[in-house]
Design a protein around this motif. Structure first.
Motif, mmCIF file in Angstrom:
data_model
loop_
_atom_site.group_PDB
_atom_site.id
_atom_site.type_symbol
_atom_site.label_atom_id
_atom_site.label_comp_id
_atom_site.label_asym_id
_atom_site.label_seq_id
_atom_site.Cartn_x
_atom_site.Cartn_y
_atom_site.Cartn_z
ATOM 1 N N THR A 71 6.542 -15.754 -4.232
ATOM 2 C CA THR A 71 7.627 -16.242 -3.403
ATOM 3 C C THR A 71 9.068 -16.188 -4.105
ATOM 4 N N PRO A 72 10.049 -16.314 -3.322
ATOM 5 C CA PRO A 72 11.407 -16.403 -3.872
ATOM 6 C C PRO A 72 11.446 -17.621 -4.838
ATOM 7 N N GLU A 73 10.954 -18.724 -4.760
ATOM 8 C CA GLU A 73 11.028 -19.695 -5.446
ATOM 9 C C GLU A 73 10.517 -19.411 -6.990
ATOM 10 N N GLN A 74 9.207 -18.841 -6.801
ATOM 11 C CA GLN A 74 8.755 -18.453 -8.103
ATOM 12 C C GLN A 74 9.421 -17.242 -8.775
ATOM 13 N N ARG A 75 9.998 -16.446 -8.032
ATOM 14 C CA ARG A 75 10.889 -15.355 -8.674
ATOM 15 C C ARG A 75 12.108 -16.071 -9.490
ATOM 16 N N GLN A 76 12.731 -17.057 -8.589
ATOM 17 C CA GLN A 76 13.779 -17.878 -9.246
ATOM 18 C C GLN A 76 13.497 -18.583 -10.506
ATOM 19 N N ALA A 77 12.273 -19.104 -10.497
ATOM 20 C CA ALA A 77 11.764 -19.965 -11.686
ATOM 21 C C ALA A 77 11.496 -19.133 -12.954
ATOM 22 N N GLY A 78 10.834 -17.889 -12.612
ATOM 23 C CA GLY A 78 10.890 -16.940 -13.656
ATOM 24 C C GLY A 78 12.011 -16.621 -14.176
ATOM 25 N N ILE A 79 13.383 -16.233 -13.508
ATOM 26 C CA ILE A 79 14.549 -15.799 -14.099
ATOM 27 C C ILE A 79 15.062 -16.939 -14.620
ATOM 28 N N ASP A 80 14.873 -18.123 -14.207
ATOM 29 C CA ASP A 80 15.538 -19.189 -14.879
ATOM 30 C C ASP A 80 14.826 -19.388 -16.373
ATOM 31 N N SER A 81 13.629 -19.354 -16.253
ATOM 32 C CA SER A 81 12.963 -19.329 -17.773
ATOM 33 C C SER A 81 13.140 -18.367 -18.474
ATOM 34 N N ALA A 82 13.405 -17.322 -18.173
ATOM 35 C CA ALA A 82 14.118 -16.356 -18.914
ATOM 36 C C ALA A 82 15.359 -16.351 -19.576
ATOM 37 N N VAL A 83 16.230 -16.788 -18.609
ATOM 38 C CA VAL A 83 17.639 -17.268 -18.858
ATOM 39 C C VAL A 83 17.551 -18.186 -20.001
#
Length: 91
Positions: A71-83
């Protein structure tokens, strides 16, 4: 955490080298070594730890980017974690 047995072996070997460097630093301090070699050893340890951190961070980011988010939410969570990881690394 390393994601393959070979990667785990490499990371553990690096950790053991860093431990060896720390032990050598401790011995130098106990022996009353001059400041210049002590500072050089500390700089070498810092470089070794930075290299270890970079390797583990790279492995984590590669693993995160390979996994397709459902989902877009999971993708955003992954990006936030990486950042957040990159920011903590750069401190």
């Amino acid at each position: 955490m390393p994601h393959s047995p070979a990667e785990k072996k490499r990371v553990l070997a690096r950790v053991r080298r860093v431990r060896g460097q720390l032990d050598a630093l401790e011995r130098a301090l106990d022996a009353g070594a001059d400041c210049a070699p002590v500072l050089q050893q500390i700089a070498a340890i810092r470089g070794a730890v930075n290299g270890l951190m970079a390797g583990v961070l790279e492995s984590h980011l590669r693993e995160e980017l390979v996994q397709a988010a459902a989902t877009p939410e999971q993708r955003q969570a992954g990006i936030d974690s990486a950042v957040a990881l990159v920011r903590s690394y750069l401190r």
